[in-house]
Design an enzyme around this catalytic site. Structure first.
Site, mmCIF file in Angstrom:
data_model
loop_
_atom_site.group_PDB
_atom_site.id
_atom_site.type_symbol
_atom_site.label_atom_id
_atom_site.label_comp_id
_atom_site.label_asym_id
_atom_site.label_seq_id
_atom_site.Cartn_x
_atom_site.Cartn_y
_atom_site.Cartn_z
ATOM 1 N N THR A 1 28.225 -1.187 3.711
ATOM 2 C CA THR A 1 28.564 -1.921 2.505
ATOM 3 C C THR A 1 29.260 -0.985 1.517
ATOM 4 O O THR A 1 28.970 0.207 1.482
ATOM 5 C CB THR A 1 27.331 -2.603 1.872
ATOM 6 O OG1 THR A 1 27.771 -3.600 0.953
ATOM 7 C CG2 THR A 1 26.430 -1.626 1.154
ATOM 8 N N CYS B 1 23.924 -2.178 -7.753
ATOM 9 C CA CYS B 1 23.264 -2.854 -6.621
ATOM 10 C C CYS B 1 22.549 -1.814 -5.760
ATOM 11 O O CYS B 1 22.839 -0.623 -5.834
ATOM 12 C CB CYS B 1 24.281 -3.578 -5.746
ATOM 13 S SG CYS B 1 25.237 -4.845 -6.596
ATOM 14 N N HIS C 1 22.349 -6.012 0.791
ATOM 15 C CA HIS C 1 23.021 -5.537 -0.426
ATOM 16 C C HIS C 1 22.533 -6.392 -1.591
ATOM 17 O O HIS C 1 23.019 -7.498 -1.818
ATOM 18 C CB HIS C 1 24.534 -5.666 -0.229
ATOM 19 C CG HIS C 1 25.369 -5.159 -1.367
ATOM 20 N ND1 HIS C 1 26.569 -4.536 -1.167
ATOM 21 C CD2 HIS C 1 25.200 -5.190 -2.715
ATOM 22 C CE1 HIS C 1 27.101 -4.202 -2.345
ATOM 23 N NE2 HIS C 1 26.296 -4.611 -3.298
#
Lengths: 162, 287
Positions: free
Chosen positions: A23, A29, A46
């Site tokens: 990711t 995040c 994620h």
């Protein structure tokens, strides 16, 4: 190479030889990364926000966006590849949760994401074996099926293993 | 020894920039006028066939899933809102600048446009939490243009940028903006301000570009707008939508509390809504 690319709120797992799950640009995040040392499966979610109660419609539409819903879904996804559905024996790593400089409590979403994931991991009797969280830089992270390695990189800061 | 980029070369690069089309400039001026109405925007778009065609193409893109084709500008604008028209006009007039790779920031092609679009949407979402009246679409436009200076500055910055992060990590400078000033002798906000003046953009937008990292330094009359963009920029970086090596390497100015009532839950809603609209806007503008 078999590669699964995750966007915000996505989750995915693989045990395909040569594969990886990746990711980009986590910012505040957090990626929760799981590995099952028994069958070599790896997975990642994620997570963008700690708690789905803030928006039920969005929670139904994209549950992986939230720590409280994303983690159980990732464990289910790992179970689909043969791992225990209660998460037992999974190795956990956390990456991300950065913040702006001089953030206040309101803007510290990164820290709240990390704490929320840890809380939900504890419910499974799990805790992170390693973590690379906080700081003021955004991370891109990959986990490799063959080696189980978790590799982080960031523009201008190079690449390192967690 | 401190290195300094060639300010004269930057000045010349700005001078060489093509001007915004009169219609696009007029659109920005109308948006910056707090008393403007949707009809003013419709009138400008109707007199610009290229813009009209682009607006109709966007509103009829599959992203919006409209059953019946929209063929009138009035309907298209009432559906898309002023902000999408501004996005189209800015993309048409400055698209090459916004899409080029930012070598000085290690930002890939399109990173600046994505960051600016996300910041625009987030600035508008922040503005919803204003303690007083607020022109939401002006916050959007400010967000869309706030980092335009990087498009020119990056080419010069790449010669000296390699020391920026180590300077910050070692506490030699306070943040990335200070690193730019220390190593280059000027920074991306100043270059952007000069570009905006070259383009004769409205004063409010010039001020947003110049002060978005230090909103308290903006004149009182434009401070709420600058704070909205300051926060929109930060939300964009928090969402991982940055321009490269400078991501999150700036300070939060908590003076925003005077103008906005933001709780942790409000910020979470802003992140959520901005992410959703960004995905839709990006897809519709790409199609």
């Amino acid at each position: 190479m078999s590669e699964i690319i995750l966007g915000i709120g996505d989750y995915g797992a693989s045990k395909t030889p040569g594969g990886r799950v990746k990711t980009f640009a986590l910012g505040s995040c957090v990626a929760a990364i799981l590995r099952d040392p028994r069958n070599g499966a790896v997975g990642m979610v994620h997570v963008a926000l700690p708690d789905s109660s803030i928006n039920e419609a969005k929670a139904r539409q994209r549950p992986g966006y939230f720590a409280d819903l994303g983690l159980p879904l990732l464990i289910q996804e790992m179970a689909r590849l043969g791992s225990p559905d209660n998460g037992r024996g999974l190795v956990v790593k956390l990456v991300g949760g950065a913040s702006i400089m001089d953030h206040n409590e309101t803007f510290n979403i990164g820290k709240r994401n990390v704490l929320a994931l840890k809380k939900h991991l504890w419910a499974y009797g799990l805790g992170p074996l390693a973590e690379d969280v906080g700081g003021n830089y955004s991370r891109t992270v990959s986990v490799f099926v063959d080696s189980g390695k978790v590799v982080v990189n960031c523009p201008g800061r190079g690449e390192w293993e967690v | 020894m401190t290195k300094v980029v060639d300010a004269e070369a930057i000045r010349q690069a700005i001078e060489r920039l093509p001007l915004f089309s009169p219609n696009a400039l007029q659109l920005l001026q109308v948006i910056a006028d707090p008393d403007h109405e949707l009809e003013d925007v419709i009138r400008i778009v109707k007199f610009d066939s290229v813009l009209t065609m682009r607006v109709l193409k966007v509103v009829n893109s599959p992203v919006y899933g409209l059953v019946n084709e929209v063929t009138s500008i009035d309907r298209a604008l009432s559906y898309l809102g002023e902000r999408m028209v501004v996005s189209i006009a800015v993309q048409d007039n400055a698209g090459q600048l916004l899409n080029k790779p930012l070598e000085g920031y290690l930002g890939e092609q399109g990173a600046l446009w994505r960051h600016d679009l996300f910041s625009a949407i987030a600035s508008r979402e922040v503005a919803r939490y204003a303690r007083g009246d607020f022109d939401l679409d002006l916050a959007f436009t400010g967000g869309l243009l706030h980092d335009i200076g990087k498009s020119i500055f990056s080419d010069f910055w790449k010669e000296v940028a390699q020391d920026a992060l180590s300077q910050i990590d070692e506490g030699m400078v306070a943040d990335y903006l200070m690193a730019e000033q220390d190593l280059a002798g000027l920074d991306h906000t100043e270059v952007g301000y000069r570009m905006a003046r070259h383009w004769q953009m409205p004063e409010a937008l010039q001020r947003v570009i110049l002060h978005h990292h230090h909103p308290a330094e903006a004149p009182d009359w434009v401070q709420p707008l600058v704070y909205a963009v300051h926060l929109g920029d930060i939300v964009s970086m928090m969402a991982g939508c940055d321009t490269g090596s400078d991501g999150l390497q700036y300070h939060l100015d908590t003076g925003y509390r005077e103008f906005f009532n933001l709780s942790p839950n409000a910020l979470a809603e802003i992140v959520l809504n901005a992410q959703e609209e960004f995905s839709r806007a990006r897809e519709s503008l790409t199609n």
